[in-house]
Design a protein around this motif. Sequence first.
Motif, PDB file in Angstrom:
ATOM      1  N   LYS A 180       0.839  -1.195   0.000  1.00  0.00           N
ATOM      2  CA  LYS A 180       0.000   0.000   0.000  1.00  0.00           C
ATOM      3  C   LYS A 180       0.874   1.244   0.000  1.00  0.00           C
ATOM      4  O   LYS A 180       1.920   1.292   0.644  1.00  0.00           O
ATOM      5  N   GLY A 181       0.416   2.259  -0.718  1.00  0.00           N
ATOM      6  CA  GLY A 181       1.170   3.509  -0.796  1.00  0.00           C
ATOM      7  C   GLY A 181       2.204   3.529  -1.909  1.00  0.00           C
ATOM      8  O   GLY A 181       2.867   4.557  -2.103  1.00  0.00           O
ATOM      9  N   LEU A 203      -7.357  23.764  -8.062  1.00  0.00           N
ATOM     10  CA  LEU A 203      -7.928  22.475  -8.428  1.00  0.00           C
ATOM     11  C   LEU A 203      -7.776  21.467  -7.300  1.00  0.00           C
ATOM     12  O   LEU A 203      -6.826  21.529  -6.503  1.00  0.00           O
ATOM     13  N   VAL A 204      -8.696  20.509  -7.308  1.00  0.00           N
ATOM     14  CA  VAL A 204      -8.618  19.352  -6.420  1.00  0.00           C
ATOM     15  C   VAL A 204      -8.890  18.110  -7.274  1.00  0.00           C
ATOM     16  O   VAL A 204      -9.640  18.152  -8.249  1.00  0.00           O
ATOM     17  N   TYR A 205      -8.184  16.960  -6.926  1.00  0.00           N
ATOM     18  CA  TYR A 205      -8.301  15.706  -7.670  1.00  0.00           C
ATOM     19  C   TYR A 205      -9.043  14.666  -6.838  1.00  0.00           C
ATOM     20  O   TYR A 205      -8.916  14.628  -5.605  1.00  0.00           O
ATOM     21  N   SER A 206      -9.770  13.835  -7.565  1.00  0.00           N
ATOM     22  CA  SER A 206     -10.479  12.738  -6.898  1.00  0.00           C
ATOM     23  C   SER A 206     -10.625  11.580  -7.879  1.00  0.00           C
ATOM     24  O   SER A 206     -10.502  11.766  -9.095  1.00  0.00           O
ATOM     25  N   ILE A 207     -10.839  10.367  -7.360  1.00  0.00           N
ATOM     26  CA  ILE A 207     -11.020   9.172  -8.186  1.00  0.00           C
ATOM     27  C   ILE A 207     -12.504   8.836  -8.224  1.00  0.00           C
ATOM     28  O   ILE A 207     -13.141   8.636  -7.186  1.00  0.00           O
ATOM     29  N   LEU A 208     -13.027   8.792  -9.443  1.00  0.00           N
ATOM     30  CA  LEU A 208     -14.425   8.419  -9.617  1.00  0.00           C
ATOM     31  C   LEU A 208     -14.578   6.913  -9.808  1.00  0.00           C
ATOM     32  O   LEU A 208     -15.613   6.352  -9.468  1.00  0.00           O
ATOM     33  N   GLN A 209     -13.543   6.254 -10.390  1.00  0.00           N
ATOM     34  CA  GLN A 209     -13.577   4.807 -10.622  1.00  0.00           C
ATOM     35  C   GLN A 209     -12.169   4.263 -10.449  1.00  0.00           C
ATOM     36  O   GLN A 209     -11.223   4.806 -10.990  1.00  0.00           O
ATOM     37  N   GLY A 210     -12.039   3.170  -9.710  1.00  0.00           N
ATOM     38  CA  GLY A 210     -10.732   2.581  -9.475  1.00  0.00           C
ATOM     39  C   GLY A 210     -10.457   2.318  -8.009  1.00  0.00           C
ATOM     40  O   GLY A 210      -9.356   1.889  -7.650  1.00  0.00           O
ATOM     41  N   PHE A 214      -6.890   1.792  -5.766  1.00  0.00           N
ATOM     42  CA  PHE A 214      -5.999   2.938  -5.933  1.00  0.00           C
ATOM     43  C   PHE A 214      -6.597   4.164  -5.237  1.00  0.00           C
ATOM     44  O   PHE A 214      -7.820   4.269  -5.052  1.00  0.00           O
ATOM     45  N   SER A 215      -5.710   5.075  -4.885  1.00  0.00           N
ATOM     46  CA  SER A 215      -6.105   6.355  -4.288  1.00  0.00           C
ATOM     47  C   SER A 215      -5.296   7.457  -4.944  1.00  0.00           C
ATOM     48  O   SER A 215      -4.295   7.196  -5.624  1.00  0.00           O
ATOM     49  N   ILE A 216      -5.743   8.737  -4.715  1.00  0.00           N
ATOM     50  CA  ILE A 216      -5.066   9.866  -5.342  1.00  0.00           C
ATOM     51  C   ILE A 216      -4.913  10.988  -4.320  1.00  0.00           C
ATOM     52  O   ILE A 216      -5.786  11.202  -3.462  1.00  0.00           O
ATOM     53  N   GLU A 217      -3.812  11.676  -4.370  1.00  0.00           N
ATOM     54  CA  GLU A 217      -3.599  12.848  -3.519  1.00  0.00           C
ATOM     55  C   GLU A 217      -4.376  14.017  -4.094  1.00  0.00           C
ATOM     56  O   GLU A 217      -4.262  14.327  -5.288  1.00  0.00           O
ATOM     57  N   ILE A 218      -5.125  14.728  -3.221  1.00  0.00           N
ATOM     58  CA  ILE A 218      -6.081  15.733  -3.678  1.00  0.00           C
ATOM     59  C   ILE A 218      -5.402  16.872  -4.421  1.00  0.00           C
ATOM     60  O   ILE A 218      -5.871  17.321  -5.465  1.00  0.00           O
ATOM     61  N   SER A 220      -1.859  17.111  -5.440  1.00  0.00           N
ATOM     62  CA  SER A 220      -0.786  16.818  -6.399  1.00  0.00           C
ATOM     63  C   SER A 220      -1.221  15.923  -7.553  1.00  0.00           C
ATOM     64  O   SER A 220      -0.580  15.903  -8.597  1.00  0.00           O
ATOM     65  N   GLY A 221      -2.278  15.145  -7.410  1.00  0.00           N
ATOM     66  CA  GLY A 221      -2.711  14.239  -8.466  1.00  0.00           C
ATOM     67  C   GLY A 221      -1.890  12.964  -8.532  1.00  0.00           C
ATOM     68  O   GLY A 221      -1.943  12.247  -9.547  1.00  0.00           O
ATOM     69  N   ILE A 222      -1.131  12.610  -7.504  1.00  0.00           N
ATOM     70  CA  ILE A 222      -0.330  11.389  -7.489  1.00  0.00           C
ATOM     71  C   ILE A 222      -1.229  10.209  -7.125  1.00  0.00           C
ATOM     72  O   ILE A 222      -1.936  10.239  -6.109  1.00  0.00           O
ATOM     73  N   ILE A 223      -1.170   9.158  -7.965  1.00  0.00           N
ATOM     74  CA  ILE A 223      -1.976   7.956  -7.748  1.00  0.00           C
ATOM     75  C   ILE A 223      -1.092   6.917  -7.070  1.00  0.00           C
ATOM     76  O   ILE A 223       0.039   6.663  -7.502  1.00  0.00           O
ATOM     77  N   ARG A 224      -1.631   6.297  -6.032  1.00  0.00           N
ATOM     78  CA  ARG A 224      -0.903   5.286  -5.279  1.00  0.00           C
ATOM     79  C   ARG A 224      -1.757   4.033  -5.118  1.00  0.00           C
ATOM     80  O   ARG A 224      -2.979   4.069  -5.320  1.00  0.00           O
ATOM     81  N   VAL A 225      -1.076   2.945  -4.755  1.00  0.00           N
ATOM     82  CA  VAL A 225      -1.775   1.683  -4.490  1.00  0.00           C
ATOM     83  C   VAL A 225      -2.482   1.806  -3.147  1.00  0.00           C
ATOM     84  O   VAL A 225      -1.868   2.190  -2.138  1.00  0.00           O
ATOM     85  N   ALA A 226      -3.757   1.476  -3.152  1.00  0.00           N
ATOM     86  CA  ALA A 226      -4.537   1.592  -1.923  1.00  0.00           C
ATOM     87  C   ALA A 226      -4.797   0.236  -1.275  1.00  0.00           C
ATOM     88  O   ALA A 226      -5.020   0.171  -0.063  1.00  0.00           O
ATOM     89  N   SER A 227      -4.787  -0.825  -2.041  1.00  0.00           N
ATOM     90  CA  SER A 227      -4.994  -2.167  -1.488  1.00  0.00           C
ATOM     91  C   SER A 227      -4.264  -3.174  -2.377  1.00  0.00           C
ATOM     92  O   SER A 227      -3.845  -2.855  -3.494  1.00  0.00           O
ATOM     93  N   GLN A 228      -4.113  -4.395  -1.888  1.00  0.00           N
ATOM     94  CA  GLN A 228      -3.351  -5.412  -2.610  1.00  0.00           C
ATOM     95  C   GLN A 228      -4.069  -5.792  -3.908  1.00  0.00           C
ATOM     96  O   GLN A 228      -5.284  -5.979  -3.926  1.00  0.00           O
ATOM     97  N   ILE A 229      -3.289  -5.886  -4.994  1.00  0.00           N
ATOM     98  CA  ILE A 229      -3.860  -6.226  -6.298  1.00  0.00           C
ATOM     99  C   ILE A 229      -3.222  -7.525  -6.774  1.00  0.00           C
ATOM    100  O   ILE A 229      -2.063  -7.820  -6.478  1.00  0.00           O
ATOM    101  N   ASP A 230      -4.011  -8.305  -7.547  1.00  0.00           N
ATOM    102  CA  ASP A 230      -3.577  -9.610  -8.031  1.00  0.00           C
ATOM    103  C   ASP A 230      -3.767  -9.646  -9.544  1.00  0.00           C
ATOM    104  O   ASP A 230      -4.890  -9.468 -10.041  1.00  0.00           O
ATOM    105  N   ARG A 231      -2.666  -9.856 -10.272  1.00  0.00           N
ATOM    106  CA  ARG A 231      -2.757  -9.866 -11.732  1.00  0.00           C
ATOM    107  C   ARG A 231      -3.616 -11.008 -12.235  1.00  0.00           C
ATOM    108  O   ARG A 231      -4.306 -10.876 -13.267  1.00  0.00           O
TER     109      ARG A 231
END
Length: 764
Positions: A180-181, A203-210, A214-218, A220-231
Motif C-alpha cells: 500500500k502507498g 484544483l482538487v483531484y479525486s477518483i471516480l472509478q478505481g 488505488f487512491s489519489i492525492e487531492i 498533487s494528483g499522485i496515484i498510489r496503491v490503496a490495497s493489494q492487487i492480483d494480476r
Amino acid sequence: MRDFNGIFMRFGIYNMRNISTWLSILVEFSLLWPCIMSMYFLNIPTQETKLGNRVRVKRGWIWEPLYVTEEQEVKKPMYVGQLKTDSGGHDVSIRYVLFGDGAGTIFVMNEYTGKISVLKKLDREEKPFYTLRAQALNRVTGVPVEAESEFVIKVLDINDNEPKFINEPYIAEVSEMSPKGMYVTQVIAIDKDDPANGNNARLVYSILQGQPQFSIEIKSGIIRVASQIDRETKDQYQVIVQAKDMIGDAGALSTTTTVIINVLDVNDNAPKFPQKTYEMSIIESAIVGEIVGTVLAYDIDIGKNAEITYSMDERGDYNMFNISTDRLTQEGIITLNKLVDFESRNRRYNIQVRAENTNKPELFDMATIRIYVVDVDEPPVFLERKYFMEIPENVPVGSYVGSVTAKDPDNINTIIRYDILHNKLSKLFEIDPNNGSIFTVKSLDREVDLWHNITLTATEAKSPAYVSHVCVYIQVMDVNDNPPQLQNLPDLYVCEKSRIGQTVYTVTAVDKDEPETSHPFSFTQPPEESIIANFTITDNEDNTATILTAQEGYSSQDNPLYYLTVIISDNGSPSLSSTSTLTIKVCDCGIDNNTESCGKGGYFLNFMNSGVIIAISVFILLILVLALLVHVRCQKNHNIMSEKGEDLKENIVKYDDEGGGEEDTEAFDITGLRHHTVMRERKPKRTIRTDIQSMYRLSLGLGPDVAIFKEFLSEKLEEANTDKSVLPLDYLHCYAFEGTGSPAGSLSSLSFTETSVSEIDTFY
C-alpha cells in the motif's frame, strides 16, 4: 458652430417653443457672429500674456479604477469609468481623445465628459488587460491642455474555464502484490482562469472509478496503491480521475481523464496439472525413443514466470522412460527409454512426473502416469542385435563360419526361416534356411578383403510379412600365405674405388600378411654366393638389411654389372621366403667418390665404351644403305612415268576451274601446258575420231570447238591407246574438252560418241 450649440443648450434656448422667436434670434446671432469671433480671438493673446507674466498652476488627471468583467453581454455601450482633468468636468472647451489597445473598436470615450464605455464582450483568457492613452485638447485650438496619460483597463476573471488534463493518455504499470502507498503515476490538470482571482483556478483531484485498489492525492494528483492487487484476478485497471476547480465549491467546473494501469506479473503461482493421474499405452514393438505421450501443466503466471520444466521422480519404473520439456508448447514429452515386452511380467508401468517453475523450483506440482504395454504380432527377434564371426583365410569352400538364431516373441514354437540379403560381398556366403548356419561358397583372402558385412533375415514360416534383420560382421583371420618382398628398390651403384665394408644400399622388405605373425624378416645370401662374394648382406633385424662391399675396388671395364641374390624369410608358421636378385652397376664416382652422379649418364657412357657403340654404328649404316637403294629405284620409276604423262598429269590434272565457255577456251594458251624440258618421240598414230565435241556444247548449239584444243586432246588419247606398258584402264585418265559445262554437271567428265567408244573397246 458645434461649440455654440452647447452654449445654447445651457441657456435653455432649446426650451423655446415659439418658432418665430427662435428664428429671430438666429438672424440676430448671425449678424453678431463676426463681432463675437473677433472678440474671442482678441482675448487669447491677453491670456497668453498673462501666462507669461505669472506661473501657471499645473492641472492633473482625476482617475477612477477601470475594470471590465469578462463574458458580460454588451447590447449597448456599457459604462466602465471616467477620466477627467482637475479643471472640472464643465469646461466645454476641453475635448477628450482616447488612443491605444481597442480604442474605437472595444472602448470609446465621451469627448465632453471623459466617460469610457465598452462596446463588446471581453475574454480575460484571450487578453487580461488593455493599455490605453488619453489626451485632453483645447476644443478650438487643438492644443493639449494636459499631458498625455496612459492607463490600464483590467478584465476581471470569472470561473468560465474548466480544468484540462495535460500529457494524455495516461498509461502506467504496477507490479502485483505491491504494498500500500506504492507510487503508480501522477496526473496534472491546468485551468486557464486567473489563479490570483479567488479560487477560480485552484484544483482538487479525486477518483471516480478505481477504488479501493488505488487512491489519489487531492492537490498533487499522485496515484498510489490503496490495497493489494492480483494480476491473475485482473491484469488491467481503468482509473477515472476528476479535476475540479474552486476547491470543489458550488459552481465549480470539472473534467475527467482515464488512467490505464497495467498490472505486472510476479512469479507467485506454482504449475498445476489438470489431473493427478494419467493413463497411457505403448505397443510392445515400439523402439527406444518412441513417444509414449505428453502431459501439460498450467501456470497462471505469464512470460518467463510461467516457464515449466518437467522431470521424473526416481521412483517406480522411472528408468524405463524419459521425459523432456518442449519449450515451445510447454509440454512434457514422455519417451521410451528401454524396450518393453508384453510377454514379460511387466505389462504396466507407474512413473511420477514433476512439473516445476523454471525460475522458482520450489513452485511445483506432481502427477502419476500409468503406462500399459499393448500386445502386437511381432516379427522374429534375433538373440543378438549384431553378430561378429571369425574365419581363417584360404579355408576350403563350404567351411562353417557361424550361426544365428531368431525366435518369435509371440510364440516360441514358430518355425523361422533364414536368408541372406545378397549383395556384392554376400555372394561369398550362404546360410542354411532352417538353422541359420553360415558357410563359405568361395575362397577368402584376407589381403583382398579383411571384413565381410552381410545382412540376414528371419521370417515366420506362416507369416512371411513379418521379417526382421540383423547384421553379421565376418572377419577373415590372417594366415601366413604371403612371402616378404623387397620394397621400392632403385638402381644400385658401386664406385670403382670402393673399399671393403662400405655401404652400397639399405633394402627394406614388406609382407602383405599381418605384422604380428610375419615380422620381423631375416635377410641371407645363398651358400654358394657367400663363399666367393663381391658383396655381403648384414641383417639389421628391423625388416631392413644393408648391402656392403666385399672387395677392394671394382672395374667398369672388366665387369660393369654385378648380381646379388637376397633371400628374405619371415617368422610365420610355416615360414615363407622369397629370393630377389639385385643388379649393382659399377660407376666412376669421380673425385668425391659419390654415387649420386651415377644415375645421370655416367653408366651410359661406360656402357657405350664397351663396344655397344660399334653395333649401333653398323645398324645405322645398314639402314642408310637400304634407304639409298630404295631411293635409286624410286628415281628410276619416276623418270619413266614422267616421260609418258608429265604434261598431262602435272598440268591438265591441276585444271579445276569450271571455265567460262567460249571465252575461256579462246583465252587459254595450250602451249603453256607443255613441258619443254622433256623430249619424247612421236609414236605412230592410230585412226581415231578427231572431231570429238562436248555433248553439252552440242546440246547448247554453241558452235565448233577451238581446233588447237581438239588437236591436243586427240594427241593425248593416241598416246594412251598405243602405250602397251600401261594397264588397259589407263584410258580413264584421258581428258575431253570441257567447255562451259557437262551433262553430269561436274568437272572432268568425258563425252564420247558411240563410234569412239567402240574403237577404244576394239583396241583393248
